[in-house]
Design a protein around this motif. Structure first.
Motif, PDB file in Angstrom:
ATOM      1  N   GLU A 167       0.814  -1.216   0.000  1.00 42.80           N
ATOM      2  CA  GLU A 167       0.000   0.000   0.000  1.00 42.80           C
ATOM      3  C   GLU A 167       0.849   1.268   0.000  1.00 42.80           C
ATOM      4  N   VAL A 168       2.050   1.175  -0.543  1.00 46.55           N
ATOM      5  CA  VAL A 168       2.937   2.323  -0.684  1.00 46.55           C
ATOM      6  C   VAL A 168       3.292   2.452  -2.160  1.00 46.55           C
ATOM      7  N   THR A 169       3.257   3.686  -2.665  1.00 48.24           N
ATOM      8  CA  THR A 169       3.683   3.920  -4.036  1.00 48.24           C
ATOM      9  C   THR A 169       5.166   4.256  -4.012  1.00 48.24           C
ATOM     10  N   GLU A 170       5.988   3.279  -4.385  1.00 47.67           N
ATOM     11  CA  GLU A 170       7.423   3.476  -4.345  1.00 47.67           C
ATOM     12  C   GLU A 170       7.885   4.388  -5.483  1.00 47.67           C
ATOM     13  N   PRO A 171       9.061   4.985  -5.339  1.00 43.42           N
ATOM     14  CA  PRO A 171       9.572   5.877  -6.391  1.00 43.42           C
ATOM     15  C   PRO A 171      10.149   5.136  -7.592  1.00 43.42           C
ATOM     16  N   TYR A 172      10.060   3.812  -7.599  1.00 47.80           N
ATOM     17  CA  TYR A 172      10.513   3.012  -8.730  1.00 47.80           C
ATOM     18  C   TYR A 172       9.454   1.972  -9.056  1.00 47.80           C
ATOM     19  N   ASN A 173       9.369   1.589 -10.329  1.00 46.03           N
ATOM     20  CA  ASN A 173       8.551   0.454 -10.731  1.00 46.03           C
ATOM     21  C   ASN A 173       9.333  -0.828 -10.461  1.00 46.03           C
ATOM     22  N   PHE A 174       8.630  -1.974 -10.564  1.00 47.39           N
ATOM     23  CA  PHE A 174       9.269  -3.276 -10.403  1.00 47.39           C
ATOM     24  C   PHE A 174       8.893  -4.174 -11.584  1.00 47.39           C
ATOM     25  N   LEU A 175       9.892  -4.866 -12.100  1.00 48.92           N
ATOM     26  CA  LEU A 175       9.667  -5.898 -13.108  1.00 48.92           C
ATOM     27  C   LEU A 175      10.136  -7.221 -12.516  1.00 48.92           C
ATOM     28  N   PHE A 176       9.217  -8.155 -12.346  1.00 48.54           N
ATOM     29  CA  PHE A 176       9.527  -9.458 -11.754  1.00 48.54           C
ATOM     30  C   PHE A 176       9.615 -10.483 -12.882  1.00 48.54           C
ATOM     31  N   ILE A 177      10.799 -11.124 -13.022  1.00 44.92           N
ATOM     32  CA  ILE A 177      11.020 -12.033 -14.138  1.00 44.92           C
ATOM     33  C   ILE A 177      11.468 -13.404 -13.647  1.00 44.92           C
ATOM     34  N   ALA A 178      10.722 -14.431 -14.036  1.00 47.36           N
ATOM     35  CA  ALA A 178      11.159 -15.815 -13.846  1.00 47.36           C
ATOM     36  C   ALA A 178      11.757 -16.268 -15.172  1.00 47.36           C
ATOM     37  N   PHE A 179      13.056 -16.518 -15.180  1.00 49.49           N
ATOM     38  CA  PHE A 179      13.769 -16.851 -16.408  1.00 49.49           C
ATOM     39  C   PHE A 179      13.731 -18.353 -16.686  1.00 49.49           C
ATOM     40  N   SER A 180      13.628 -18.696 -17.952  1.00 44.26           N
ATOM     41  CA  SER A 180      13.726 -20.084 -18.383  1.00 44.26           C
ATOM     42  C   SER A 180      15.098 -20.326 -19.001  1.00 44.26           C
ATOM     43  N   ALA A 181      15.466 -21.601 -19.124  1.00 43.97           N
ATOM     44  CA  ALA A 181      16.672 -22.041 -19.840  1.00 43.97           C
ATOM     45  C   ALA A 181      17.960 -21.457 -19.275  1.00 43.97           C
TER      46      ALA A 181
END
Length: 319
Positions: A167-181
């Motif tokens: 519930e906090v708007t951080e000063p950065y976005n987040f990209l969550f990546i599950a990598f394959s191979a």
């Protein structure tokens, strides 16, 4: 009696309208039971070792997508959550040198100009046919990969749960990546950095978690990438944790952060070290130190929150 009932109803309404932020944050803290649940699913025998291109890895992909969806994370792949690619195997000798694979990507949009990338690879060695096993006769043996790297995926999911629900708007976005191979030569992260779904120049830094489930307090948690930005020492000041850790300057190495470092992006790499079960059929869920992993993820939250107090990190070539 009526007055008491009215007062009680008023209190419930106040809690609903004005929730306690501290209590909310407490419920979001990394939990050993949640970590165990993720690892038990991903590293179960029915997943057949999550080899790239296998049915088991596809099940793991659907599981990660469900978690991202439950956290309210919009998809950020090229096909909803997925970023499909052909895994052309060059690192190890296998019969089928081209396999279908997909990175799984969720985005937390805080309306910020820059983004933090959190990553972990979700593939492993399957049933010992794709190389890299340390077993003398690996063919046909399920390599569950509980530490490598169901533990890192559990860390990815717990960080996604925390930052999407706080519930906090951080000063950065987040990209969550599950990598394959990853096990076939960092192919998923190489594909992403060659075909990014957001501009690479907009990445604040990348945090990679690979094998964080076998914490040994005598060794401690290794944190690589410390030399990839001259701001990391400032960010690490004042960290408080029951987790012992040490830093290493190197930004390259045998995991997915190396693909980002090669693009001049600051990185960190969490790793609890090798053990006799590494790339063996015996890397099973019951050997995971879930309580310690929760502490490692909490340490990661501190580091991320400290890094968000600064402007976009400058890149430094590590010695």
């Amino acid at each position: 009696m009526i007055k008491h009932r009215v007062f009680f109803q008023f209190c419930l309404l106040a809690l609903y309208l004005f929730p306690n932020p501290a209590a909310s944050q407490e419920t979001l803290q990394p939990e050993a039971s949640v970590i165990q649940k993720h690892i038990a699913f991903l590293a179960a025998d029915r997943m057949k070792g999550r080899g790239t291109g296998s049915r088991g890895l596809k099940k793991a992909a659907r599981y990660i997508e469900r978690q991202f969806r439950s956290y309210g994370l919009p998809p950020a792949g090229t096909r909803k959550y997925r970023q499909p690619f052909l895994a052309r195997v060059t690192k190890v000798k296998v019969k089928d040198s081209i396999r279908n694979a997909s990175n799984i990507i969720g985005f937390l949009d805080n309306g910020a100009p820059y983004t933090i990338v959190i990553g972990a690879h979700y593939d492993h060695l399957g049933k010992g046919h794709q190389g890299s096993s340390r077993h003398p006769s690996p063919e046909g043996l399920i390599h569950n990969g509980a530490d490598d790297n169901a533990s890192g995926v559990a860390g990815l999911l717990e960080l996604a749960r925390y930052f999407s629900g706080n519930e906090v708007t951080e000063p950065y976005n987040f990209l969550f990546i599950a990598f394959s191979a990853e096990e076939l030569g960092l192919l998923g992260s190489k594909h992403f950095t060659a075909h990014p779904t957001l501009p690479l120049e907009n990445i604040h830094f990348m945090l990679n978690m690979d094998m964080i489930g076998r914490y040994n307090p005598d060794r401690g948690l290794g944190i690589g990438g410390y030399g990839t930005s001259d701001k990391w020492p400032e960010i690490f000041e004042g960290l408080t944790s029951g987790i012992r850790f040490f830093t290493d300057n190197a930004g390259s190495g045998g995991s997915d952060h190396g693909s980002f470092y090669a693009k001049n992006i600051p990185v960190l790499f969490f790793h609890t070290g090798g053990h006799p079960d590494y790339h063996m059929p015996s890397d099973d869920p019951e050997k995971i130190e879930a309580e310690a992993e929760a502490g490692i993820i909490s340490l990661g939250i501190q580091i991320i929150e400290n890094a968000m107090k600064l402007d976009k990190l400058p890149f430094t070539e590590a010695e």
